[in-house]
Design a protein around this motif. Structure first.
Motif: not given
Length: 520
Positions: A113-123, A131-134, A297-300
């Motif tokens: 849900l928080r990813c759908q709202k958008g991740i803060p740019p600073s983080l 998220l990716s496991g990188g 937003r799509v990448w988040d």
């Protein structure tokens, strides 16, 4: 190789040493010429011609889309989030990142849900790595990127990569200068991947993916995120025959029949192959198609939920571009239809509208996988077995974490604030001391095993000190894996001996650590 039509016309004189090379497209089709034309925009000579550069908050040169055919990512209008809301989101994301394993295990829906709202740019950079496991991949392979970076590389790929460098977001401040740090890092990441996966090599569509990652994190972290995208999120997309993207094109077209029968019928009547419009969308994860705020937003959501987000975005664009009889009437032939899909309406690409449509579209992982099996069976009946044996696709962060062979090291951010010796953490309670009886029993057991007479190794003393007063001191062998894995321990910085502190930070070079702090 076809050159851009712009190169044959009048243009500003090139500066000495400006980049030149052939203009190659991702997909050979009706839109190849336009893709070539877009890639020629913003050569060094043109970019350096700006008398005054104004940079927007994303790092793009303001007003650089001076022509009608400028790439859509430069039309980045951000809908501002109120500062108070942004600070609240940053605080929530910091808490999640500092306790990532717990959140992924118990509150994954909240992360989604928080990813759908958008991740803060600073983080955003840190969040994408987690998220990716990188981040885990980097910790599992310390020094691997440096080793690949120092290797000479395969000459057959180096020249192709070098020719592609100046085509990636040429109006972004990181990539505007020939030989600048952005182009250097992009070259390092792409070259390292050709060495890491020599059987796969390099594909042009990997360059914009790597460039977007480099805008948010240092080269080493960007490399491992690229590895995760190529191996877990989009396996087989960048193989030589592009079989995976062809299969996904058929899956997209089949799903479109349920989402928008009008658009599906029109494309079927015009006999337009999905590869003609979806190749760049999917292989570049819409980074060369959407306005920049929409790309982020799509990448988040993509990093959290996987390839279903890419399918949903494609279906939304097709539905709103060709989903009504009125819109279909304006596209009587193949050319008009392709033009409509190539120059999409800004309204349907607008951040809030697009994200809302994507979130509400009822396309699930199960539907995609079921359709994948159907299309794979048809492929085998008509064309035989696939030549590329890519690993199974994993749908998002949770699936990637569950598939990771355990035990894996706990993800813990490197502390940027260090407390003075013996100072407790804010809000923490003093740890209880072990009872004397437990200490005596431990000494008896140690004496009975014949180890009391031996002098403890430095690592033994260190382990007892690191454990603090929370549990009885135990003799630990120097070969214990817990001592060799600095991530498995969680000692307070003030309790570490100098040599152990250096070992604790050996997984990241000083340059990489400083760079990561800068991105945070």
């Amino acid at each position: 190789m076809a050159k851009s039509s712009r190169e044959n016309g009048p243009r500003a004189p090139a500066a000495e040493g400006s980049l030149s090379g052939t203009r190659e497209s991702l997909a050979q089709g009706p839109d190849a010429a336009t893709a070539d034309e877009l890639s020629s925009l913003g050569s060094d000579s043109e970019a350096n011609g700006f008398a005054e550069r104004r940079i927007d908050k994303f790092g793009f040169i303001v007003g650089s889309q001076g022509t009608e055919g400028a790439p859509c990512p430069l039309l980045h209008r951000l809908e501002e989030v109120p500062l108070e809301v942004l600070r609240q989101r940053e605080s929530k994301w910091l808490d999640m990142l500092n306790n990532w394993d717990k959140w992924m295990a118990k509150k994954h829906k909240k992360i989604r849900l928080r990813c759908q709202k958008g991740i803060p740019p600073s983080l955003r950079g840190r969040a994408w790595q987690y998220l990716s496991g990188g981040k885990v991949k980097l910790q599992q392979n310390p020094g691997k990127f440096d080793e690949l970076d120092m290797s000479p590389g395969d000459p057959k790929w180096l020249d192709v990569i070098e020719r592609d460098l100046h085509r990636q977001f040429p109006f972004h401040e990181m990539f505007v200068s020939r030989g600048g740090h952005g182009q250097q890092d992009l070259f390092r990441v792409l070259k390292a991947y050709t060495l890491y996966r020599p059987e796969e090599g390099y594909c042009q569509a990997q360059a914009p993916i790597a460039a977007v990652l480099l805008m948010h994190m240092p080269a080493e972290q960007a490399f491992w995120c690229l590895v995760q995208i190529c191996e877990k999120y989009l396996p087989g997309y960048y193989s030589e025959k592009l079989e995976a993207i062809q299969l996904d094109g058929e899956i997209l077209f089949s799903l479109l029949q349920k989402v928008s029968p009008v658009a599906h019928k029109h494309l079927s009547r015009q006999k337009i192959d999905p590869l003609l419009y979806m190749t760049e969308w999917f292989m570049c994860a819409f980074s060369r198609t959407l306005p920049w705020s929409s790309v982020l937003r799509v990448w988040d959501m993509f990093f959290c939920e996987g390839v279903k987000i890419i399918f949903r975005v494609g279906l939304v664009l097709l539905k709103h571009a060709l989903g009504s009889p009125e819109k279909v009437k304006a596209c009587q032939g193949q050319y008009e239809t392709i033009e409509r899909l190539r120059s999409l309406s800004p309204k349907i690409m607008q951040e809030t509208f697009l994200v809302q449509e994507v979130v509400e579209l009822p396309v699930t992982e199960r539907q995609i996988e079921r359709e994948h099996l159907i299309q794979l069976r048809r492929w085998q009946e008509t064309r035989g077995e696939l030549e590329c044996r890519s690993p199974p696709r994993l749908h998002g962060a949770k699936a990637i974490l569950d598939a990771e062979p355990g035990p894996w090291p706990a993800l813990q951010p490197s502390p940027s604030i260090r407390l003075v010796p013996d100072a407790p953490f804010p809000g923490s309670k003093p740890k209880p001391k072990p009872p004397k009886q437990a200490q005596k029993e431990q000494q008896k057991r140690t004496k009975a095993s014949g180890q009391l007479d031996k002098t403890p190794a430095p690592n033994q003393t260190m382990m007892v000190a690191a454990a603090g007063d929370a549990c009885p001191p135990q003799a630990v062998s120097p070969k214990d894996p817990a001592l060799q894995d600095p991530v498995a321990q969680d000692p307070a910085p003030q309790d570490l001996a100098p040599q152990d502190s250096a070992h604790h930070h050996s997984q990241e070079s000083l340059t990489s650590q400083e760079s990561e702090d800068t991105y945070l």
